[in-house]
Design a protein around this motif. Structure first.
Motif, PDB file in Angstrom:
ATOM      1  N   ILE A  16       0.846  -1.198   0.000  1.00 41.93           N
ATOM      2  CA  ILE A  16       0.000   0.000   0.000  1.00 41.93           C
ATOM      3  C   ILE A  16       0.880   1.246   0.000  1.00 41.93           C
ATOM      4  O   ILE A  16       1.668   1.461   0.929  1.00 41.93           O
ATOM      5  N   ASP A  17       0.747   2.055  -1.032  1.00 41.48           N
ATOM      6  CA  ASP A  17       1.511   3.296  -1.115  1.00 41.48           C
ATOM      7  C   ASP A  17       1.066   4.265  -0.032  1.00 41.48           C
ATOM      8  O   ASP A  17      -0.085   4.232   0.424  1.00 41.48           O
TER       9      ASP A  17
ATOM     10  N   PRO B 235       2.146  -2.911   4.548  1.00 39.17           N
ATOM     11  CA  PRO B 235       2.505  -2.959   5.970  1.00 39.17           C
ATOM     12  C   PRO B 235       4.013  -2.874   6.167  1.00 39.17           C
ATOM     13  O   PRO B 235       4.774  -3.585   5.500  1.00 39.17           O
ATOM     14  N   ALA B 236       4.428  -2.024   7.083  1.00 34.52           N
ATOM     15  CA  ALA B 236       5.845  -1.722   7.279  1.00 34.52           C
ATOM     16  C   ALA B 236       6.657  -2.964   7.635  1.00 34.52           C
ATOM     17  O   ALA B 236       7.806  -3.107   7.222  1.00 34.52           O
TER      18      ALA B 236
ATOM     19  N   PHE C 221      -8.630   0.361   4.783  1.00 30.96           N
ATOM     20  CA  PHE C 221      -7.169   0.340   4.772  1.00 30.96           C
ATOM     21  C   PHE C 221      -6.628  -0.703   5.754  1.00 30.96           C
ATOM     22  O   PHE C 221      -5.744  -1.513   5.420  1.00 30.96           O
ATOM     23  N   LYS C 222      -7.142  -0.704   6.990  1.00 31.17           N
ATOM     24  CA  LYS C 222      -6.677  -1.644   8.000  1.00 31.17           C
ATOM     25  C   LYS C 222      -6.941  -3.090   7.573  1.00 31.17           C
ATOM     26  O   LYS C 222      -6.088  -3.971   7.747  1.00 31.17           O
ATOM     27  N   LYS C 223      -8.104  -3.314   6.992  1.00 27.38           N
ATOM     28  CA  LYS C 223      -8.459  -4.656   6.542  1.00 27.38           C
ATOM     29  C   LYS C 223      -7.499  -5.129   5.453  1.00 27.38           C
ATOM     30  O   LYS C 223      -7.012  -6.276   5.492  1.00 27.38           O
ATOM     31  N   THR C 224      -7.192  -4.242   4.503  1.00 25.36           N
ATOM     32  CA  THR C 224      -6.283  -4.597   3.414  1.00 25.36           C
ATOM     33  C   THR C 224      -4.859  -4.783   3.923  1.00 25.36           C
ATOM     34  O   THR C 224      -4.160  -5.722   3.522  1.00 25.36           O
ATOM     35  N   ARG C 225      -4.424  -3.896   4.810  1.00 26.29           N
ATOM     36  CA  ARG C 225      -3.080  -4.014   5.379  1.00 26.29           C
ATOM     37  C   ARG C 225      -2.912  -5.354   6.093  1.00 26.29           C
ATOM     38  O   ARG C 225      -1.879  -6.028   5.951  1.00 26.29           O
TER      39      ARG C 225
END
Length: 380
Positions: free
Chosen positions: A148-149, A275-276, A165-169
């Motif tokens: 995710i950019d 995700p980092a 976003f959280k779900k995809t991450r």
């Protein structure tokens, strides 16, 4: 008072400005022609060998979403399709396919960005299914970014966007934690997972503008990909020579048939991706072009400099180039093109769903279904 109509004004303007515009464009073309050999000699642009005989197993995933208005709100349909191809001695055959879809209502908040995240989840779902089935693909292609950019990360006050976003991450993080060891380069015999995008043409230009004679200037590129440091001095003063030339025009001028750019770290020259925890293991990319008439694409791969070298990157690039196909001036690898054609039904199906939803609400069918049997619990 004297007046001039629009047609006359445009005719006069075109006559006055035509020589200047033509002169500037010709100068930009000459500047690109002079600079292009320097990029080749320094290793920033590379010719890729075209194989005469191809034997390859590849899976290509394409995703798409659409939105329709419905009763003062919106509904969306999103789907992804995977097509598996087997190429044996240049003979192509389909080996299987798979798909996932999602159809629901959606509010107005950041619709397109939220659907971009949905498409990423769909692509990862199809990749995971393929790996679970024990697929023997040499190459797996998706048409969304691997990670995710930063510009896709929403503000926390945008509640629904943030939830998406959280779900995809979480989905991406779980995928890499579970499947990284099955993919190349962590598994030397595993498939290469590559993201194919049409974007970020400024990357190689930005790298060339660095002082590549210094370690700091070279931190963006993979030196294992054949950079020639002794030629870095040739690129000195490139900033002035490239001024006024747009990034897209420039990269179109320096990339020819079966060529690619040197690979570069995508985590060095841009904001952090998510995700980092998974991005820290490396993300690299390179631009490639199969023919002068074809569209330039960005290939995004997972891994670090220690995981890749010129031979491995050339192998991936050559496979992408031989799969490159044209469809309405838009290039994409053949299995993704076949997948994209199946997605053409999505617009029609979502319109049909919208029509059915409108009719169900008008006839009160939905409410009747919900209320049916409500009194059954009170029967004596």
């Amino acid at each position: 008072m004297k007046t001039t109509n629009l047609a006359q004004a445009l005719a006069i303007d075109s006559q006055l400005r035509l020589p200047g515009s033509a002169g500037r464009l010709l100068k930009q073309i000459r500047d690109i022609e002079q600079v292009a050999p320097l990029f080749r000699d320094s290793g920033l642009i590379k010719a890729v060998k075209r194989p005469s005989v191809v034997s390859l197993t590849v899976s290509g995933i394409a995703s798409h979403s659409c939105i329709h208005r419905a009763l003062g709100g919106f509904i969306y349909a999103s789907a992804a399709v995977r097509t598996d191809l087997a190429i044996q001695d240049n003979k192509v055959s389909t080996a299987g396919s798979d798909s996932v879809s999602e159809l629901d209502d959606i509010d107005f908040e950041a619709q397109r960005k939220r659907l971009d995240l949905v498409e990423m989840r769909h692509c990862y779902a199809l990749v995971e299914r393929l790996l679970q089935q024990g697929g023997s693909a040499n190459l797996i292609l998706i048409d969304t970014p691997l990670f995710i950019d930063r510009e896709m990360v929403p503000l926390k006050r945008n509640v629904r966007h943030w939830a998406e976003f959280k779900k995809t991450r979480d989905v991406i993080e779980q995928f890499w934690q579970k499947n990284r060891k099955a993919l190349f380069p962590w598994n030397p015999e595993g498939p290469v997972l590559a993201s194919i995008l049409a974007e970020r043409f400024s990357a190689i230009v930005s790298i060339a503008r660095q002082d590549l004679r210094t370690e700091e200037g070279r931190k963006h590129i993979l030196t294992t990909d054949g950079f020639a440091p002794e030629s870095a001095a040739l690129l000195e003063g490139l900033e002035d020579r490239l001024s006024g030339i747009g990034d897209t025009r420039f990269i179109n001028g320096i990339l020819g048939n079966f060529t690619r750019t040197i690979a570069f770290r995508m985590t060095e020259n841009r904001s952090r991706m998510e995700p980092a925890s998974e991005v820290t293991q490396g993300v690299i990319g390179f631009h490639f072009r199969s023919a002068r008439a074809s569209q330039i694409k960005l290939a995004q791969l997972a891994g670090e400099e220690s995981d890749w070298n010129s031979v491995l990157l050339d192998t991936v690039a050559s496979r992408l180039m031989i799969l490159d196909m044209q469809s309405q001036k838009k290039a994409m690898p053949l299995p993704q093109l076949l997948s994209r054609q199946q997605l053409n039904i999505l617009e029609k199906f979502s319109a049909y769903y919208q029509q059915g939803l409108n009719e169900a609400l008008r006839s009160n069918d939905v409410e009747s279904t919900w209320l049916s049997g409500l009194d059954e619990g009170f029967e004596s």
